[in-house]
Design a protein around this motif. Structure first.
Motif, mmCIF file in Angstrom:
data_model
loop_
_atom_site.group_PDB
_atom_site.id
_atom_site.type_symbol
_atom_site.label_atom_id
_atom_site.label_comp_id
_atom_site.label_asym_id
_atom_site.label_seq_id
_atom_site.Cartn_x
_atom_site.Cartn_y
_atom_site.Cartn_z
ATOM 1 N N PHE A 57 35.043 16.012 38.646
ATOM 2 C CA PHE A 57 35.135 17.405 38.266
ATOM 3 C C PHE A 57 36.199 18.055 39.138
ATOM 4 O O PHE A 57 35.898 18.686 40.134
ATOM 5 C CB PHE A 57 33.772 18.081 38.437
ATOM 6 N N CYS A 59 38.661 20.810 39.920
ATOM 7 C CA CYS A 59 38.927 22.162 39.451
ATOM 8 C C CYS A 59 40.067 22.797 40.220
ATOM 9 O O CYS A 59 40.061 23.988 40.478
ATOM 10 C CB CYS A 59 37.675 23.018 39.441
ATOM 11 N N THR A 125 33.464 10.248 48.608
ATOM 12 C CA THR A 125 32.596 11.282 48.067
ATOM 13 C C THR A 125 32.879 11.506 46.594
ATOM 14 O O THR A 125 33.985 11.283 46.127
ATOM 15 C CB THR A 125 32.754 12.586 48.880
ATOM 16 N N ASP A 128 29.970 16.900 43.055
ATOM 17 C CA ASP A 128 30.071 18.294 43.479
ATOM 18 C C ASP A 128 30.943 18.453 44.718
ATOM 19 O O ASP A 128 31.731 19.383 44.820
ATOM 20 C CB ASP A 128 28.681 18.844 43.771
ATOM 21 N N TYR A 129 30.771 17.554 45.672
ATOM 22 C CA TYR A 129 31.524 17.717 46.909
ATOM 23 C C TYR A 129 33.016 17.523 46.676
ATOM 24 O O TYR A 129 33.851 18.210 47.249
ATOM 25 C CB TYR A 129 31.008 16.748 47.966
ATOM 26 N N ILE A 132 34.558 20.614 45.259
ATOM 27 C CA ILE A 132 34.892 21.623 46.270
ATOM 28 C C ILE A 132 36.201 21.290 46.942
ATOM 29 O O ILE A 132 36.996 22.172 47.274
ATOM 30 C CB ILE A 132 33.811 21.672 47.362
ATOM 31 N N LEU A 135 38.940 22.338 44.793
ATOM 32 C CA LEU A 135 39.007 23.797 44.812
ATOM 33 C C LEU A 135 39.716 24.284 46.071
ATOM 34 O O LEU A 135 40.630 25.122 46.025
ATOM 35 C CB LEU A 135 37.573 24.314 44.787
ATOM 36 N N TYR C 28 21.216 25.518 43.675
ATOM 37 C CA TYR C 28 21.630 24.117 43.727
ATOM 38 C C TYR C 28 20.490 23.241 44.230
ATOM 39 O O TYR C 28 20.231 22.163 43.707
ATOM 40 C CB TYR C 28 22.858 23.943 44.630
ATOM 41 N N ILE C 34 25.652 23.875 40.209
ATOM 42 C CA ILE C 34 26.541 24.809 40.884
ATOM 43 C C ILE C 34 26.614 26.033 39.992
ATOM 44 O O ILE C 34 27.224 26.008 38.929
ATOM 45 C CB ILE C 34 27.959 24.237 41.058
ATOM 46 N N ARG C 107 24.699 17.598 33.031
ATOM 47 C CA ARG C 107 24.825 18.606 34.074
ATOM 48 C C ARG C 107 26.156 19.348 33.995
ATOM 49 O O ARG C 107 26.246 20.540 34.246
ATOM 50 C CB ARG C 107 24.750 17.897 35.424
ATOM 51 N N LEU C 108 27.192 18.593 33.637
ATOM 52 C CA LEU C 108 28.534 19.155 33.589
ATOM 53 C C LEU C 108 28.623 20.334 32.626
ATOM 54 O O LEU C 108 29.271 21.336 32.907
ATOM 55 C CB LEU C 108 29.501 18.059 33.148
ATOM 56 N N PHE C 243 30.683 29.897 48.401
ATOM 57 C CA PHE C 243 30.279 28.620 47.829
ATOM 58 C C PHE C 243 30.757 27.473 48.706
ATOM 59 O O PHE C 243 29.999 26.548 49.041
ATOM 60 C CB PHE C 243 30.869 28.521 46.417
ATOM 61 N N ILE C 244 32.037 27.568 49.119
ATOM 62 C CA ILE C 244 32.553 26.512 49.985
ATOM 63 C C ILE C 244 31.775 26.496 51.298
ATOM 64 O O ILE C 244 31.448 25.431 51.832
ATOM 65 C CB ILE C 244 34.064 26.697 50.199
ATOM 66 N N VAL C 247 28.676 24.629 50.818
ATOM 67 C CA VAL C 247 28.880 23.186 50.747
ATOM 68 C C VAL C 247 29.147 22.610 52.125
ATOM 69 O O VAL C 247 28.637 21.548 52.480
ATOM 70 C CB VAL C 247 30.041 22.854 49.790
ATOM 71 N N LEU C 292 34.958 18.705 55.406
ATOM 72 C CA LEU C 292 34.453 17.898 54.298
ATOM 73 C C LEU C 292 35.042 16.491 54.296
ATOM 74 O O LEU C 292 34.417 15.558 53.815
ATOM 75 C CB LEU C 292 34.733 18.585 52.959
ATOM 76 N N PRO C 296 31.453 14.272 54.486
ATOM 77 C CA PRO C 296 31.536 14.591 53.052
ATOM 78 C C PRO C 296 30.325 15.332 52.513
ATOM 79 O O PRO C 296 30.426 16.025 51.514
ATOM 80 C CB PRO C 296 31.654 13.225 52.395
#
Lengths: 337, 255, 308
Positions: A57, A59, A125, A128-129, A132, A135, C28, C34, C107-108, C243-244, C247, C292, C296
């Motif tokens: 995904f 984005c 990973t 969802d991660y 991000i 993004l 979540y 999300i 889910r997507l 949001f970030i 995460v 991240l 991760p």
């Protein structure tokens, strides 16, 4: 001969559009819509490689487009127009025929390298991660360019039109249109060849069962690297074309809104279908123009359409089928190696 | 030289010892079983061999080469193929593609070849196709070549998974409970299939299996583990009489 | 001494991020969804607060001819906004997410629906109310406490920080100590087993949306009081950032949302203290990206183990 009908048809169509544009049968508005259509096709099909075939995904596709747009613009501006950095152009206008495609290539290459920012974490990973990370990558690219005063920062960057002027000074035909159409054709052709090979099908194997793929000898890291870099590289090409169509770019045109638009096209067309993504890009471009009268409401109507699509036909217009799967007779008219 | 040589293989997950000091030496062309009660660490042994887990201690040598630090696809490239306890086919791609993709490690062409459709690409894709069709034909799967695996009966899915593993051209084939979930006629078919593979390919087959009928009718050697530790190793006759094995399966009778 | 002033500012900014991040993380944590519309729910919250406040003060909105004292207006605005914003969140869940969930959709598709719902809220607002910005009325008399050494703090700042911490403690209590919290955690493990245990799945999910959205509404009021200019896209950037933050903290974990939110606040204020403020986003996102890369699954996140 029949087997080449589609191929010949496509080239004939490109030639026809070029001729119509040359003699002003198609006015500037239609020509620009056609060019944006081409750019959108490249963007949708290339994102489809990652979001459709690989099932990730991503984005932040707009970010890679941005890298390509700025790098190729920088190249052509340095080479062919008066600029604040070097002053006089480096090369004479006759060199634009080599310089422009080369600049597009350099831009794509730079975007592919930028794709590493996403490709490398994708080894560890998923889901969802990783979304991000894409993004954040998008935001980083935009704010990095916003902070580079030398290329205009938030005010944008211009001077790319000198390239088309240079080409037209040698031979007065709609060069950017021609390059855009060829670029579009080339990208789709490249992607088609990739996803139809056993090598490229490794990407779909990752999406369907990554562990099985790795254990059945698919080098998943390499496949991810290829998929992300190919996808972002082509986004870079689209960016380069976009910049030279407009003759002007600013970072805001590549923000998360752009990435969302590209995602809309992918999911409208159907994940894992190249012809679906291309069709959706055409449809989307037309829709954006047709709904112009709605003004601000346009961006209420389009999300609503997609929400309804998700409720009632979530697999998109084409699902994971190609045109030739739906109309098997089409196969008679092209041979695909 | 032995095909697979495992010495002192140990794998711990936190405080749990899943596999403890596991040793085995497999030669070329053998048919061996690994049995043991549920949770004995059998699948973990397979996961360690295929490189999905790294050993905590001990070594795994394939044809004399230590597989330490290799990623699963690299281990597969050395000639180890496997099937999974729950079937893990790529459900959205037809059977033929499933079998093609498992030949990834010997594609023999580059990305550029793929883009340019060079002679090498065309030649290699043809070879990949030929091997896939050959296997489909031999394993009686030709009719389902263009079916999606998820639309096939369970027994056929198993066969497709074994065919996929065979397209790796393995010298060691690991079957993780191949008879699980099969009805009795499918089990007969499976026994025949494994026997046929063993007779026609230069491959050592090592299977985890709970159905003793399958194990006893196929394997010449059986290794039994419980709580990660080897408790017996020998021919089917010996294992059937082994006291420790009976105890592991049925419990201690000397209460 | 300047550093204390920065810390206070960072705590305030972090509080906003944390309050929004909590909403992301709650949804979540329960649904593995999300909820991309959450940033825009925050925006809607700020607008609702605006309309409630001006109506109560009698300077706009519904023109009911009321003329309330600002303090009283504030006392009504806060719960009213939280309730109305919660209704918006629940409406999204009822009209868009639940039908998809019932169909057992991928889910997507739900994620895309959420993203599109956010766009609709933003642009619907723009289309209905126009591009002109709204100025949020003053509801709270500003009090500045001088802490000495050039450090000062306003009452609003203290309220914001205290609210974030209180909300965190409340949610932590609900999720870890109550029956409904246990059900919420249960759903995140197995959506199918929960109804079999006699727990009403939809009720729990609606409750989750109520909690998350009302917190976004609270964040909306507090934000509007601190930065009283409202515009339709205000939720987008702060929402994405929150949001970030969620995460980075480890999405699905309430502690993670708080830690991630404050971490982001500190990074941003830290950058602005040293570099030109235009570099704020660049640094903030880069640091988050690096975190991240290294971890991760975020700070409190637990890696999902795969079994074969």
């Amino acid at each position: 001969m029949q087997k080449h009908t589609v191929t010949i048809g496509v080239f004939a169509l490109i030639a026809l559009i070029a001729v119509l544009a040359q003699f002003n049968v198609l006015d500037a508005y239609y020509v620009s819509v056609l060019m944006f259509m081409g750019v959108n096709i490249i963007l949708a099909t290339s994102l489809n490689l990652v979001n459709g075939y690989m099932g990730e995904f991503s984005c932040g596709h707009g970010g890679f487009m941005c890298v390509g747009a700025y790098v190729s613009s920088l190249c052509t501006v340095l080479m062919f127009s008066k600029n604040a950095i070097l002053g006089a152009p480096l090369l004479p206008p006759s060199m634009t025929f080599i310089g422009f495609p080369l600049a597009l290539l350099v831009g794509s290459f730079a975007a592919a390298i930028a794709g590493l920012v996403v490709a490398i974490p994708s080894f560890k990973t998923r889901g969802d991660y990783l979304a991000i990370i894409t993004l954040a990558a998008n935001y980083i690219v935009i704010s990095a360019i916003n902070n580079m005063e030398i290329i205009g920062g938030p005010r944008g960057f211009m001077g790319m039109s000198a390239t088309e002027v240079g080409m037209k000074s040698v031979l007065d035909i709609p060069w950017v249109l021609i390059f855009t159409m060829l670029g579009t054709l080339g990208s789709v052709w490249l992607l088609r060849r990739f996803v139809s090979s056993t090598l490229g099908k490794g990407v779909s194997a990752i999406s369907q069962d990554e562990i099985a793929a790795e254990i059945m000898s698919v080098d998943t890291n390499r496949m991810k690297l290829i998929a992300f870099m190919l996808s972002s590289g082509l986004a870079g090409l689209a960016g380069g074309l976009y910049a030279h169509i407009l003759g002007y770019v600013n970072p805001q045109s590549f923000d998360i809104m752009r990435s969302t638009e590209i995602m809309v096209m992918v999911y409208l067309g159907g994940m894992g279908s190249l012809s679906g993504a291309a069709l959706a890009a055409v449809l989307f471009t037309v829709l954006m123009e047709a709904l112009r009268f709605l003004d601000v409401w346009k961006w209420v109507v389009i999300p609503l359409l997609l929400i309804l699509l998700m409720q009632f036909r979530p697999e998109g217009l084409m699902g994971n089928k190609e045109l030739a799967d739906l109309f098997p007779k089409l196969r008679k008219f092209y041979s695909f190696k | 030289m032995s095909l697979l040589e495992i010495n002192g293989l140990t794998r711990r997950f936190g405080g749990l010892i899943a596999v403890n000091d596991f040793n085995i030496d497999l030669g070329e062309h053998e048919l061996v079983a690994l049995i043991g009660p549920n949770g004995a660490g059998k699948t973990t042994v397979f996961n360690l061999i295929s490189g999905f887990y790294q050993p905590s201690e001990g070594s795994i040598k394939l044809k004399g080469k230590d597989t330490k630090g290799l990623r699963p696809h690299q281990v597969t490239a050395l000639g180890v193929a496997r099937t999974f306890q729950g079937i893990r086919l790529w459900g959205e791609m037809h059977v033929l593609d499933n079998i093609r993709i498992a030949q990834h490690y010997r594609l023999g062409y580059s990305l550029l070849d793929c883009f340019l459709r060079t002679k090498n690409y065309v030649h290699r894709e043809k070879a990949i196709d030929a091997i896939a069709w050959e296997l489909l034909e031999a394993m009686d799967l030709k009719d389902v070549a263009y079916e999606l695996p998820r639309n096939l009966p369970y027994g056929v899915q198993r066969r497709v998974e074994i065919a996929r593993a065979m397209s790796v051209k393995p010298s060691l084939l690991l079957l993780d409970e191949p008879a699980a979930g099969l009805n009795s006629s499918d089990v007969e078919g499976l026994i025949k299939l494994v026997r046929w593979i063993y007779d026609n390919f230069p491959v050592t087959i090592w299977m985890i299996e709970h159905q003793m009928k399958v194990v006893m009718s196929l394997c010449t050697r059986i290794k039994v583990i419980d709580f990660g530790t080897t408790i017996a190793d020998g021919s089917p006759d010996e294992i059937q009489k082994n006291h420790a094995v009976i105890k592991a399966y049925l419990g201690d009778d000397t209460i | 001494m300047e550093i204390f002033q920065h810390i206070l500012n960072a705590l305030q900014f972090g509080s906003f991020y944390a309050l929004i991040a909590l909403g992301y993380t709650l949804v979540y944590g329960v649904l593995r969804l999300i909820n991309f519309a959450h940033g825009d729910i925050f925006m809607v919250g700020a607008y609702i607060a605006y309309f409630v406040a001006v109506t109560l003060l009698g300077i706009g909105g519904l023109h009911l001819g009321m003329d309330m004292h600002p303090a009283l207006a504030l006392a009504i605005t806060v719960p009213a906004t939280m309730i109305l914003t919660a209704l918006v969140g629940v409406a999204l869940e009822r009209t868009m997410y639940r039908p998809l969930r019932r169909k057992g959709a991928n889910r997507l598709y739900v994620v895309i629906t959420a993203l599109m719902a956010g766009l609709m809220l933003e642009n619907g607002n723009l289309a209905l109310l126009g591009a002109s910005r709204k100025r949020f009325p003053d509801l709270l008399e500003k009090v500045v406490w001088d802490l000495g050494g050039g450090v000062s703090v306003t009452n609003l700042k203290v309220i914001v920080i205290v609210a974030a911490i209180a909300v965190f403690l409340l949610l932590q209590f609900i999720v870890t100590r109550t029956k409904i919290g246990m059900a919420m955690r249960g759903i995140s493990y197995d959506k199918f087993a929960i109804p079999l245990m006699g727990i009403p799945l939809d009720t729990i999910i609606v409750f989750t949306f109520i909690l998350g959205s009302s917190m976004a509404g609270l964040a909306g009021i507090l934000f509007a009081m601190s930065y009283p200019i409202l515009e339709p896209y205000m939720g987008a950037l702060i929402g994405w950032k929150a949001f970030i933050a969620a995460v980075v903290g480890g999405i699905g974990d309430i502690r993670g949302a708080i830690v991630g939110g404050f971490l982001l606040g500190f990074i941003e204020i830290g950058v602005v203290a040293v570099f030109p403020s235009t570099l704020r986003d660049l640094f903030a996102f880069s640091v988050l990206l690096i975190i991240l890369w290294l971890r991760p699954t975020g700070i409190f996140g637990v890696a999902q183990t795969t079994k074969i």
